[in-house]
Scaffold this motif. Structure first.
Motif, short mmCIF file in Angstrom:
data_model
loop_
_atom_site.label_atom_id
_atom_site.label_comp_id
_atom_site.label_asym_id
_atom_site.label_seq_id
_atom_site.Cartn_x
_atom_site.Cartn_y
_atom_site.Cartn_z
N ARG A 16 0.82 -1.21 0.00
CA ARG A 16 0.00 0.00 0.00
C ARG A 16 0.86 1.27 0.00
NH1 ARG A 16 -3.23 -2.54 4.01
NH2 ARG A 16 -2.36 -1.18 5.60
N THR A 17 1.87 1.29 0.83
CA THR A 17 2.64 2.52 1.01
C THR A 17 3.67 2.75 -0.10
OG1 THR A 17 4.21 1.36 2.47
CG2 THR A 17 2.38 2.51 3.50
N ARG A 18 4.20 1.70 -0.69
CA ARG A 18 5.21 1.89 -1.73
C ARG A 18 4.65 2.65 -2.93
NH1 ARG A 18 10.18 0.66 -2.24
NH2 ARG A 18 11.25 -0.81 -0.87
N LYS A 19 3.43 2.30 -3.34
CA LYS A 19 2.83 2.99 -4.48
C LYS A 19 2.57 4.45 -4.15
CE LYS A 19 -0.80 2.55 -7.97
NZ LYS A 19 -1.95 1.74 -8.46
N ARG A 20 2.01 4.69 -2.95
CA ARG A 20 1.78 6.06 -2.52
C ARG A 20 3.08 6.85 -2.45
NH1 ARG A 20 -2.43 6.33 2.56
NH2 ARG A 20 -4.33 5.80 1.44
N THR A 21 4.10 6.22 -1.92
CA THR A 21 5.39 6.90 -1.73
C THR A 21 6.01 7.28 -3.06
OG1 THR A 21 5.77 5.69 0.32
CG2 THR A 21 7.68 6.70 -0.71
N GLU A 22 6.07 6.32 -3.97
CA GLU A 22 6.72 6.55 -5.25
C GLU A 22 5.96 7.55 -6.10
OE1 GLU A 22 7.04 2.66 -6.86
OE2 GLU A 22 8.64 2.03 -5.48
N ASN A 23 4.62 7.52 -6.03
CA ASN A 23 3.80 8.41 -6.86
C ASN A 23 3.66 9.81 -6.30
OD1 ASN A 23 3.42 6.25 -8.55
ND2 ASN A 23 1.34 5.82 -7.90
N THR A 24 3.73 9.94 -4.97
CA THR A 24 3.37 11.22 -4.36
C THR A 24 4.46 11.83 -3.49
OG1 THR A 24 1.08 10.43 -4.28
CG2 THR A 24 1.59 12.38 -2.98
N LEU A 25 5.03 11.03 -2.59
CA LEU A 25 5.84 11.61 -1.52
C LEU A 25 7.33 11.74 -1.80
CD1 LEU A 25 4.30 9.97 1.68
CD2 LEU A 25 3.94 12.26 0.80
N MET A 26 7.90 10.78 -2.53
CA MET A 26 9.36 10.71 -2.60
C MET A 26 10.00 11.96 -3.19
SD MET A 26 11.76 7.58 -3.95
CE MET A 26 10.84 6.43 -2.95
N GLY A 27 9.45 12.44 -4.32
CA GLY A 27 10.01 13.63 -4.94
C GLY A 27 9.88 14.86 -4.06
N GLN A 28 8.72 14.99 -3.40
CA GLN A 28 8.50 16.13 -2.52
C GLN A 28 9.39 16.06 -1.30
OE1 GLN A 28 6.40 18.40 -3.73
NE2 GLN A 28 7.02 19.82 -2.13
#
Length: 287
Positions: A16-28
């Protein structure tokens, strides 16, 4: 939980969190928490638009054409996850327990940090610091942190936020990214919070259930504080009692927010139904 159940739950959180992280959080995350400086990477031929201040004159003289020094950001940072394991965090009335929500948010933060080659550590506390996982890198380390949060024994004692902050300041001298997870049902020292936020970049996350703020009308009810053991009978049918309880909770949260603001620390509230990814994204963006 049995070992197979723990492994299954950790895997579900990772997916669940990997997809959210890669799509939304990591760059920010990368943009918000820049490295500590610049270090030399390589020398290459000059290209149009390069900063002339980066020209390597020795190399240029030797090869009779301009060369520039390429610098890269020293990215390595340390993230510390401070998690309240007092008994009130092992509670929830709707989608999931507070502890499960904390584990998932820690996974998102941990994978964001790991994707940027940063170290992540864990401090578990209640009335004192109970367990510390030193900062390390890598996916396996993040999964171990998630498993620890899910499986630890939660303590029937008041949460001592001060003990966690003091430990953090005493052990980790280098400025770190500190995420403090608690329902903040117990008091803390405003002055200590201010000192800690000067040493580290601090975000307090209040993890709460809607029943923490308001008590429904269920008639006469027996309440027991699972942290202090105090017991009381309450007539929840009383509108005045429910109103006074809700107002006292609102004032308490206002005081907590005010303490964090005066300390130059950040503070957000999260419950199970919230999109915590968006809350974290907004926090990173503000940084």
């Amino acid at each position: 939980m049995q070992i197979k159940d723990i492994v299954k739950k950790v895997k579900q959180i990772e997916i669940r969190t990997r997809k959210r992280t890669e799509n939304t959080l990591m760059g920010q995350y990368h943009s918000a928490f820049k490295g500590q400086g610049m270090t030399f990477a390589e020398v290459r031929p000059y290209q149009s638009g390069d900063d002339i201040r980066r020209i390597d004159w020795n190399k240029t003289a030797r090869f009779k054409e301009p060369y520039v020094k390429v610098m890269e950001e020293e990215r390595e940072l340390t993230m510390m996850l401070m998690v309240d394991i007092s008994a009130s965090m092992n509670y929830g009335t709707k989608i999931e327990l507070k502890r499960d929500l904390v584990a998932e948010i820690c996974a998102s933060l941990g994978f964001s940090a790991s994707g940027n080659n940063d170290k992540v550590g864990l401090i578990l506390f209640a009335d004192k610091v109970y367990k510390v996982i030193p900062p390390q890198k890598g996916k396996k380390h993040i999964l171990a942190i998630i498993s620890t949060i899910l499986t630890t024994d939660y303590v029937e004692a008041e949460a001592n936020v001060d003990a966690a902050l003091e430990y953090m300041m005493h052990v980790f001298k280098k400025k770190s990214l500190a995420f403090l997870f608690s329902d903040f049902s117990d008091e803390f020292d405003d002055k200590l919070l201010k000192i800690a936020s000067k040493k580290h970049q601090l975000l307090g996350l209040r993890i709460y259930d809607e029943k923490d703020n308001e008590i429904p009308d269920v008639g006469y009810a027996f309440f027991r504080d699972i942290e202090t053991g105090k017991q009381i009978w309450v007539n929840t049918s009383s509108k005045r009692w429910r109103y006074n309880y809700a107002e006292s909770q609102k004032q308490k949260i206002r005081d907590i927010k005010d303490a964090f603001e005066k300390s130059s620390a950040s503070f957000v509230e999260v419950k199970a139904e919230d999109d915590y990814t968006r809350l974290l994204y907004n926090y990173f963006q503000k940084r």
